[in-house]
Design a protein around this motif. Sequence first.
Motif, PDB file in Angstrom:
ATOM      1  N   GLU A   1      69.606  78.884  70.268  1.00 13.98           N
ATOM      2  CA  GLU A   1      70.551  78.757  69.154  1.00 13.98           C
ATOM      3  C   GLU A   1      69.815  78.491  67.845  1.00 13.98           C
ATOM      4  OE1 GLU A   1      72.955  76.575  66.249  1.00 13.98           O
ATOM      5  OE2 GLU A   1      71.377  75.698  67.468  1.00 13.98           O
ATOM      6  N   LEU A   2      68.786  77.643  67.892  1.00 10.53           N
ATOM      7  CA  LEU A   2      68.022  77.362  66.679  1.00 10.53           C
ATOM      8  C   LEU A   2      67.238  78.597  66.241  1.00 10.53           C
ATOM      9  CD1 LEU A   2      67.201  75.315  64.545  1.00 10.53           C
ATOM     10  CD2 LEU A   2      65.398  74.497  66.093  1.00 10.53           C
ATOM     11  N   GLY A   3      66.712  79.349  67.214  1.00  7.79           N
ATOM     12  CA  GLY A   3      66.009  80.586  66.889  1.00  7.79           C
ATOM     13  C   GLY A   3      66.912  81.602  66.221  1.00  7.79           C
ATOM     14  N   GLU A   4      68.146  81.710  66.715  1.00  8.75           N
ATOM     15  CA  GLU A   4      69.106  82.629  66.095  1.00  8.75           C
ATOM     16  C   GLU A   4      69.420  82.205  64.667  1.00  8.75           C
ATOM     17  OE1 GLU A   4      72.294  82.334  68.856  1.00  8.75           O
ATOM     18  OE2 GLU A   4      71.492  83.874  70.223  1.00  8.75           O
ATOM     19  N   ARG A   5      69.556  80.891  64.464  1.00  6.04           N
ATOM     20  CA  ARG A   5      69.816  80.389  63.111  1.00  6.04           C
ATOM     21  C   ARG A   5      68.628  80.652  62.194  1.00  6.04           C
ATOM     22  NH1 ARG A   5      70.829  74.402  64.032  1.00  6.04           N
ATOM     23  NH2 ARG A   5      70.825  74.371  61.761  1.00  6.04           N
ATOM     24  N   GLU A   6      67.411  80.527  62.721  1.00  8.49           N
ATOM     25  CA  GLU A   6      66.212  80.776  61.914  1.00  8.49           C
ATOM     26  C   GLU A   6      66.146  82.235  61.479  1.00  8.49           C
ATOM     27  OE1 GLU A   6      62.517  80.115  60.005  1.00  8.49           O
ATOM     28  OE2 GLU A   6      63.972  78.660  60.775  1.00  8.49           O
ATOM     29  N   ILE A   7      66.506  83.147  62.368  1.00  7.17           N
ATOM     30  CA  ILE A   7      66.515  84.568  62.012  1.00  7.17           C
ATOM     31  C   ILE A   7      67.548  84.837  60.924  1.00  7.17           C
ATOM     32  CG2 ILE A   7      67.109  86.875  62.852  1.00  7.17           C
ATOM     33  CD1 ILE A   7      65.812  86.147  65.512  1.00  7.17           C
ATOM     34  N   ALA A   8      68.732  84.258  61.074  1.00  4.19           N
ATOM     35  CA  ALA A   8      69.801  84.481  60.096  1.00  4.19           C
ATOM     36  C   ALA A   8      69.519  83.794  58.773  1.00  4.19           C
ATOM     37  CB  ALA A   8      71.138  83.991  60.665  1.00  4.19           C
TER      38      ALA A   8
ATOM     39  N   PRO B   1      66.154  82.064  57.302  1.00  5.58           N
ATOM     40  CA  PRO B   1      64.763  81.596  57.403  1.00  5.58           C
ATOM     41  C   PRO B   1      64.557  80.257  56.704  1.00  5.58           C
ATOM     42  CG  PRO B   1      64.822  83.935  56.876  1.00  5.58           C
ATOM     43  CD  PRO B   1      66.241  83.437  56.780  1.00  5.58           C
ATOM     44  N   GLY B   2      63.820  79.382  57.393  1.00  5.48           N
ATOM     45  CA  GLY B   2      63.599  78.047  56.866  1.00  5.48           C
ATOM     46  C   GLY B   2      64.447  76.994  57.539  1.00  5.48           C
ATOM     47  N   THR B   3      65.357  77.430  58.431  1.00  5.24           N
ATOM     48  CA  THR B   3      66.236  76.487  59.111  1.00  5.24           C
ATOM     49  C   THR B   3      65.443  75.442  59.906  1.00  5.24           C
ATOM     50  OG1 THR B   3      68.086  78.028  59.285  1.00  5.24           O
ATOM     51  CG2 THR B   3      67.995  76.269  60.916  1.00  5.24           C
ATOM     52  N   ILE B   4      64.412  75.875  60.610  1.00  4.63           N
ATOM     53  CA  ILE B   4      63.657  74.944  61.462  1.00  4.63           C
ATOM     54  C   ILE B   4      62.983  73.879  60.614  1.00  4.63           C
ATOM     55  CG2 ILE B   4      61.708  74.730  63.058  1.00  4.63           C
ATOM     56  CD1 ILE B   4      62.421  77.500  64.135  1.00  4.63           C
ATOM     57  N   ILE B   5      62.342  74.268  59.527  1.00  7.62           N
ATOM     58  CA  ILE B   5      61.665  73.275  58.689  1.00  7.62           C
ATOM     59  C   ILE B   5      62.677  72.346  58.035  1.00  7.62           C
ATOM     60  CG2 ILE B   5      61.565  74.683  56.585  1.00  7.62           C
ATOM     61  CD1 ILE B   5      58.831  72.312  57.885  1.00  7.62           C
ATOM     62  N   ARG B   6      63.868  72.849  57.729  1.00  4.44           N
ATOM     63  CA  ARG B   6      64.899  71.973  57.165  1.00  4.44           C
ATOM     64  C   ARG B   6      65.389  70.964  58.197  1.00  4.44           C
ATOM     65  NH1 ARG B   6      66.314  76.766  54.457  1.00  4.44           N
ATOM     66  NH2 ARG B   6      67.931  77.291  55.989  1.00  4.44           N
ATOM     67  N   GLU B   7      65.449  71.389  59.455  1.00  2.00           N
ATOM     68  CA  GLU B   7      65.834  70.458  60.521  1.00  2.00           C
ATOM     69  C   GLU B   7      64.784  69.353  60.649  1.00  2.00           C
ATOM     70  OE1 GLU B   7      68.436  70.271  62.539  1.00  2.00           O
ATOM     71  OE2 GLU B   7      69.510  72.107  62.013  1.00  2.00           O
ATOM     72  N   ILE B   8      63.509  69.728  60.555  1.00  2.52           N
ATOM     73  CA  ILE B   8      62.439  68.734  60.605  1.00  2.52           C
ATOM     74  C   ILE B   8      62.558  67.792  59.415  1.00  2.52           C
ATOM     75  CG2 ILE B   8      59.937  68.406  60.484  1.00  2.52           C
ATOM     76  CD1 ILE B   8      59.649  71.130  61.882  1.00  2.52           C
ATOM     77  N   SER B   9      62.815  68.369  58.241  1.00  2.00           N
ATOM     78  CA  SER B   9      62.943  67.566  57.031  1.00  2.00           C
ATOM     79  C   SER B   9      64.074  66.558  57.160  1.00  2.00           C
ATOM     80  CB  SER B   9      63.210  68.479  55.827  1.00  2.00           C
ATOM     81  OG  SER B   9      63.502  67.726  54.676  1.00  2.00           O
ATOM     82  N   ALA B  10      65.219  66.984  57.678  1.00  2.00           N
ATOM     83  CA  ALA B  10      66.354  66.082  57.831  1.00  2.00           C
ATOM     84  C   ALA B  10      66.020  64.940  58.772  1.00  2.00           C
ATOM     85  CB  ALA B  10      67.568  66.850  58.347  1.00  2.00           C
ATOM     86  N   GLY B  11      65.289  65.262  59.833  1.00  2.00           N
ATOM     87  CA  GLY B  11      64.915  64.224  60.780  1.00  2.00           C
ATOM     88  C   GLY B  11      63.945  63.236  60.202  1.00  2.00           C
ATOM     89  N   ARG B  12      63.004  63.684  59.363  1.00  2.00           N
ATOM     90  CA  ARG B  12      62.000  62.792  58.822  1.00  2.00           C
ATOM     91  C   ARG B  12      62.548  61.937  57.691  1.00  2.00           C
ATOM     92  NH1 ARG B  12      56.936  63.223  61.039  1.00  2.00           N
ATOM     93  NH2 ARG B  12      56.581  65.145  62.145  1.00  2.00           N
ATOM     94  N   ASP B  13      63.531  62.445  56.970  1.00  2.00           N
ATOM     95  CA  ASP B  13      64.098  61.650  55.867  1.00  2.00           C
ATOM     96  C   ASP B  13      65.205  60.708  56.342  1.00  2.00           C
ATOM     97  OD1 ASP B  13      62.533  62.367  53.768  1.00  2.00           O
ATOM     98  OD2 ASP B  13      63.792  64.030  53.111  1.00  2.00           O
ATOM     99  N   ARG B  14      65.647  60.894  57.601  1.00  2.00           N
ATOM    100  CA  ARG B  14      66.702  60.039  58.125  1.00  2.00           C
ATOM    101  C   ARG B  14      66.159  58.644  58.394  1.00  2.00           C
ATOM    102  NH1 ARG B  14      67.915  63.026  62.413  1.00  2.00           N
ATOM    103  NH2 ARG B  14      69.034  64.460  61.093  1.00  2.00           N
TER     104      ARG B  14
ATOM    105  N   LYS C   1      58.932  83.855  63.969  1.00  2.00           N
ATOM    106  CA  LYS C   1      58.247  84.577  62.896  1.00  2.00           C
ATOM    107  C   LYS C   1      57.646  85.877  63.423  1.00  2.00           C
ATOM    108  CE  LYS C   1      55.658  82.219  60.050  1.00  2.00           C
ATOM    109  NZ  LYS C   1      54.513  81.444  59.490  1.00  2.00           N
ATOM    110  N   CYS C   2      57.012  85.799  64.592  1.00  2.00           N
ATOM    111  CA  CYS C   2      56.391  86.989  65.177  1.00  2.00           C
ATOM    112  C   CYS C   2      57.445  88.036  65.534  1.00  2.00           C
ATOM    113  CB  CYS C   2      55.592  86.576  66.419  1.00  2.00           C
ATOM    114  SG  CYS C   2      54.502  87.851  67.064  1.00  2.00           S
ATOM    115  N   VAL C   3      58.570  87.583  66.075  1.00  2.00           N
ATOM    116  CA  VAL C   3      59.657  88.500  66.427  1.00  2.00           C
ATOM    117  C   VAL C   3      60.169  89.224  65.183  1.00  2.00           C
ATOM    118  CG1 VAL C   3      62.047  88.620  67.247  1.00  2.00           C
ATOM    119  CG2 VAL C   3      60.386  87.196  68.458  1.00  2.00           C
ATOM    120  N   VAL C   4      60.436  88.459  64.132  1.00  2.00           N
ATOM    121  CA  VAL C   4      60.967  89.047  62.901  1.00  2.00           C
ATOM    122  C   VAL C   4      59.955  90.012  62.278  1.00  2.00           C
ATOM    123  CG1 VAL C   4      61.704  88.530  60.545  1.00  2.00           C
ATOM    124  CG2 VAL C   4      62.539  87.137  62.451  1.00  2.00           C
ATOM    125  N   LEU C   5      58.694  89.599  62.264  1.00  2.00           N
ATOM    126  CA  LEU C   5      57.664  90.458  61.681  1.00  2.00           C
ATOM    127  C   LEU C   5      57.561  91.791  62.425  1.00  2.00           C
ATOM    128  CD1 LEU C   5      54.776  87.919  60.979  1.00  2.00           C
ATOM    129  CD2 LEU C   5      56.053  89.226  59.281  1.00  2.00           C
TER     130      LEU C   5
END
Length: 249
Positions: free
Chosen positions: A225-232, A234-247, A189-193
Amino acid sequence: MDQFSAVMNDAMLARKEGRNDDALRLLLALFDELACGAVGIEGHYFITMFEWRQLAGQFRPAHEALARARDEQVRRLLDGDDVFGDLSAPRPQSRFRVIVDINETLKDSRATCELFVRLLSILPACAQREAFMALPAVVEAGDFSLAERYLDDPLERLEQLNRLARDLPLFPPYGAAPRLAVELSNYIKCVVLRSTVLHGLGRGAEGAALRKAALDGIASEQLRELGEREIADPGTIIREISAGRDRPA
């Protein structure tokens, strides 16, 4: 399992089964416990807000309840009460952060920017402490000069990120806060900002160089790799967390 976790499990089950009224009732009770300091913030706050966000995406009354909770937290903050929950906690929770989290769910960045500008006038010390949380909304509003005053160099966070990556799992077991994922999210987030602000101020080459250095400096290939995906996306990291918690466990 403690009482808070038991109620949270009931709320999660109610949401997954479509019993949205029950889920909202339980989440409101848990939020009240957090707000009054009856239970600790660590871990509990994250999962409470995460579940409320999930519910608000499918149940309009949960969205409306979030807006009411936000307005109450704003009132308390402007009255000078800047701590949410337990005042004696080792790391007290910022009330401004709670407001920003809710505004992100409500997609109301304008409210965050307006509140930050108001804090600059009436509670400047609080505004200084909370500037990083407000910056995405300030940047979205196009006030690049104001944002530049409060933006840190993201590369100063790199050493801590790489250290945490050596010590912590990216996605920990259920019940543990995903600290490394949160740290990565904040770093990106800081990098993008900062790169966005530099572009907005007509310093595009400097912004592009910063983004490259920030990604190249991440030691872990998985995190990079996850950071690059988040930049491309946004929200990728929280979606990864969501997938893990709902699994299923």
